[in-house]
Design a protein around this motif. Structure first.
Motif, PDB file in Angstrom:
ATOM      1  N   TYR A 119      30.794  85.109  74.851  1.00 15.65           N
ATOM      2  CA  TYR A 119      31.738  86.043  74.854  1.00 15.65           C
ATOM      3  C   TYR A 119      31.195  86.885  76.015  1.00 15.65           C
ATOM      4  O   TYR A 119      31.087  88.078  75.745  1.00 15.65           O
ATOM      5  N   THR A 251      24.275  86.548  65.288  1.00 13.34           N
ATOM      6  CA  THR A 251      25.225  87.442  66.427  1.00 13.34           C
ATOM      7  C   THR A 251      26.731  86.505  66.340  1.00 13.34           C
ATOM      8  O   THR A 251      27.785  87.424  66.414  1.00 13.34           O
ATOM      9  N   LYS A 253      27.882  84.701  64.205  1.00 10.94           N
ATOM     10  CA  LYS A 253      28.784  84.883  62.870  1.00 10.94           C
ATOM     11  C   LYS A 253      29.424  86.119  62.723  1.00 10.94           C
ATOM     12  O   LYS A 253      30.595  86.169  62.362  1.00 10.94           O
ATOM     13  N   ASN A 254      28.475  87.114  63.138  1.00 10.11           N
ATOM     14  CA  ASN A 254      29.225  88.649  62.897  1.00 10.11           C
ATOM     15  C   ASN A 254      30.317  88.827  63.998  1.00 10.11           C
ATOM     16  O   ASN A 254      31.467  89.227  63.431  1.00 10.11           O
ATOM     17  N   LYS A 255      30.408  88.145  65.189  1.00 14.82           N
ATOM     18  CA  LYS A 255      31.325  88.230  66.218  1.00 14.82           C
ATOM     19  C   LYS A 255      32.565  87.455  65.662  1.00 14.82           C
ATOM     20  O   LYS A 255      33.900  87.982  65.865  1.00 14.82           O
ATOM     21  N   LEU A 257      33.367  86.962  62.608  1.00 13.18           N
ATOM     22  CA  LEU A 257      33.897  87.689  61.311  1.00 13.18           C
ATOM     23  C   LEU A 257      34.795  88.972  62.022  1.00 13.18           C
ATOM     24  O   LEU A 257      35.829  89.299  61.416  1.00 13.18           O
ATOM     25  N   GLU A 258      34.232  89.723  62.871  1.00 16.87           N
ATOM     26  CA  GLU A 258      34.963  90.485  63.323  1.00 16.87           C
ATOM     27  C   GLU A 258      36.321  90.245  64.190  1.00 16.87           C
ATOM     28  O   GLU A 258      37.161  91.026  63.636  1.00 16.87           O
ATOM     29  N   MET A 259      36.313  89.220  64.745  1.00 17.55           N
ATOM     30  CA  MET A 259      37.708  88.667  65.504  1.00 17.55           C
ATOM     31  C   MET A 259      38.627  88.322  64.158  1.00 17.55           C
ATOM     32  O   MET A 259      39.725  88.729  64.431  1.00 17.55           O
ATOM     33  N   ARG A 260      38.218  87.729  63.144  1.00 18.73           N
ATOM     34  CA  ARG A 260      39.184  87.192  62.108  1.00 18.73           C
ATOM     35  C   ARG A 260      39.825  88.495  61.266  1.00 18.73           C
ATOM     36  O   ARG A 260      40.764  88.826  61.026  1.00 18.73           O
ATOM     37  N   ASN A 261      38.730  89.515  61.310  1.00 18.88           N
ATOM     38  CA  ASN A 261      39.086  90.852  60.560  1.00 18.88           C
ATOM     39  C   ASN A 261      40.188  91.487  61.219  1.00 18.88           C
ATOM     40  O   ASN A 261      41.096  92.393  60.884  1.00 18.88           O
ATOM     41  N   ASN A 262      39.981  91.563  62.525  1.00 21.77           N
ATOM     42  CA  ASN A 262      40.904  92.138  63.472  1.00 21.77           C
ATOM     43  C   ASN A 262      42.405  91.354  63.394  1.00 21.77           C
ATOM     44  O   ASN A 262      43.284  92.253  63.534  1.00 21.77           O
ATOM     45  N   ARG A 263      42.193  90.198  63.384  1.00 19.87           N
ATOM     46  CA  ARG A 263      43.608  89.749  63.347  1.00 19.87           C
ATOM     47  C   ARG A 263      44.269  89.833  62.202  1.00 19.87           C
ATOM     48  O   ARG A 263      45.581  90.117  62.160  1.00 19.87           O
TER      49      ARG A 263
END
Length: 270
Positions: A119, A251, A253-255, A257-263
């Motif tokens: 990214y 790093t 994994k966290n990114k 998860l962040e994308m999934r939570n934002n969606r």
């Protein structure tokens, strides 16, 4: 005593008596073709053969790749030979997020240095080489002009796939008491080239690895160029934020998860 076993003993003997003088006098370059079988899981049972072929065609850049390994006695540099999509004229950018980057291995000091981009950020992964506990066999086969011997090993999943990501792996890692997943690795090496190098994460055999298979992927040598003058330069990548394999995997994994939570957050607001 079987003939195949006698051949094995002879090759190992030749390796030990020639490795010092032979390996110090040359370097080389190997081209490998990587082929992976498409895994569709439970969805595959619902698809027609025509649909499967269509998906395989679209994913060709991910399922079939070409790599180049440059090596000398102690070092190697493994890099994908990127192909341009004949239809779109572009590379597979999404697949590149979870692909192996340029990889440097140093056997002399047991070090791995690998360049990864995720990214828009460049990372320089520095870590110890994982020492594979190979079991040597006497079975042989011919790869090109080289007689190769078979070796097998069990390698932890995370040692081979630390730069990748899948939601199924994430869900499995969150379960308590989850046993470490092991992958069966089968390699074919030639003592004729007494270098303990190989493609990707594979190394440590008494000869150059010309073919290796793990899970649904096989790497097969298609060309070898030997430089007896030892003029081939091997050097590690240098740019990027320094990080370990575990830190890089965390790093990614966290990114994700962040994308999934934002969606999911946008879905709830909608």
């Amino acid at each position: 005593m079987k003939v195949s076993y006698i051949k094995y003993v002879v090759f190992v003997f030749l390796f030990f008596i020639s490795s010092t003088s032979f390996s110090q006098s040359f370097s080389g370059k190997v081209t490998y073709v990587s082929k992976s079988k498409m895994e569709l899981g439970k969805w595959g049972a619902k698809m027609s053969e025509a649909q499967k072929k269509q998906i395989a065609s679209r994913l060709k850049n991910r399922l079939e790749k070409t790599y180049v390994l440059k090596f000398n006695k102690q070092e190697s540099f493994f890099k994908e030979d990127e192909k341009i999509d004949a239809i779109s004229g572009a590379t597979d950018s999404w697949g590149a997020y979870f692909s192996r980057g340029d990889q440097y291995k140093s056997i002399s000091d047991n070090k791995l240095i690998q360049s990864q981009e995720f990214y828009g950020k460049r990372f320089l992964v520095k870590d110890d080489l994982y020492k594979i506990n190979w079991t040597l066999g006497s079975e042989t086969k011919q790869i090109g002009n080289y007689t190769c011997f078979k070796a097998k090993a069990f390698v932890p999943y995370q040692e081979l796939k630390w730069f990748e990501f899948s939601w199924s792996d994430l869900n499995a890692s969150n379960k308590e008491g989850q046993e470490e997943k092991m992958i069966v690795v089968e390699a074919w090496y030639t003592p004729t080239i007494p270098i303990a190098q190989g493609p990707a994460e594979y190394w440590g055999l008494p000869g150059l690895i010309l073919e290796v298979s793990a899970q649904n992927t096989t790497l097969l040598c298609t060309e070898i160029v030997i430089d007896k003058q030892n003029n081939l330069e091997v050097s590690p990548p240098e740019k990027g934020k320094q990080i370990t394999k575990k830190e890089y995997a965390k790093t990614v994994k966290n990114k994700m998860l962040e994308m999934r939570n934002n969606r999911m957050g946008r879905g709830r607001r909608g």
